[in-house]
Scaffold this active site. Sequence first.
Site, short mmCIF file in Angstrom:
data_model
loop_
_atom_site.label_atom_id
_atom_site.label_comp_id
_atom_site.label_asym_id
_atom_site.label_seq_id
_atom_site.Cartn_x
_atom_site.Cartn_y
_atom_site.Cartn_z
N LYS A 123 0.83 -1.21 0.00
CA LYS A 123 0.00 0.00 0.00
C LYS A 123 0.86 1.25 0.00
O LYS A 123 0.52 2.23 -0.65
CB LYS A 123 -0.95 0.00 1.20
N LYS A 204 -7.87 -12.03 -7.99
CA LYS A 204 -8.84 -12.37 -6.96
C LYS A 204 -10.04 -11.42 -7.05
O LYS A 204 -9.85 -10.22 -7.31
CB LYS A 204 -8.15 -12.22 -5.60
N LYS A 207 -13.55 -5.67 -4.98
CA LYS A 207 -14.31 -4.46 -5.30
C LYS A 207 -13.42 -3.41 -5.92
O LYS A 207 -13.85 -2.62 -6.74
CB LYS A 207 -14.90 -3.88 -4.02
#
Length: 340
Positions: A123, A204, A207
């Site tokens: 991240k 995978k 959203k």
Amino acid sequence: MSTVRVFSGIQPSGELHIGNWFGAIQNWVQVQDEYDCIYCVVDYHAITDQFGPEAKRYRTAQGESMAERSLRMAGDLIACGIDPQKSILFVQSHVPEHTELAWIFSCIASYGDLQRMTQFKDKSDRSAYVSVGLFSYPVLQAADILLYRASRVPVGEDQVQHLELARRIGRRFNSLVGVEYFPEVEPLLTEGKRIMSPADPAQKMSKSLGPKHYIGLMEDPKESWKKIRSAVTDVGLEAGQSMSPGVANLIDLLRLSAPAEVVEEFVARHATGELLYGDLKKAVAESLETALASIRERRAQLGDAEVREILKEGAKKASAIARETMAEVRDLVGVGGAAS
Ligand code: TRP
């Protein structure tokens, strides 16, 4: 009921998809009968991602605030079968002891350990601005679990590293205060399948990839059918594969939602080269619709007022445990006593 306590958390990141359901939440529902379970909508974890000009006051494109998203997530979990008669369900920010324990843990956790967290590395590599909260995210996660002295944590593979850190923090606390106070944290790995994106079966289901890439749990079946109908099937086979990843993903979905004979029939047709992908897609859409119907019905009947009431009760029960732990922890650490 066993005295072994289970804790798990989920971010209120919007709607649940079938990957969340088959990969994790179904397991949360199942373990309710075996353990003493506490489930938490972790809104404080969610704001590590969303602070800033892109999401003023954490409003999503639909104008939903974090509080509204938490309420929606809790309602979805109840519809899935998280039963307030069996488990405690609450929102993290309703129990402020989570952040209090997180501070104490941040004085114990190793800076080097946190730097090695894969999720942080991924991240922070992708963001221009890296907050301290993003860095200490796993410390708050350790506090979530140990505040209730939970020892089993149902999560997916991607959270195992965070749980190892929680175990290290608990051990270090115990050795610093000289008392075996916190239990050893262990993952309760979900057997659930890794569901892939219909539009890109190499990734995978998620959203964050966009609407084509996930099938919403509460979505209109017509919407789901559009996504299944256009699912990618005919990418070339790689060495050692007998089924393309997109077809394998559809078969997995069928296995999770249809009777074994139906699955076997499609597998056999595939083996003899007689499988029409259109038939497989139709079977997947139909069996998913049937498998999810009761969840969708329960969701439709659940009003916000009822969910709020359940969360209020949940926070009350969670607070009682949290307060007790924090009183003991403050005492063990040697802070908080009245200087009288
Ligand atoms: N980090 C977890 C995730 O992204 C969510 C989470 C927060 C959690 N606190 C937790 C999971 C405590 C298990 C236990 O999936």
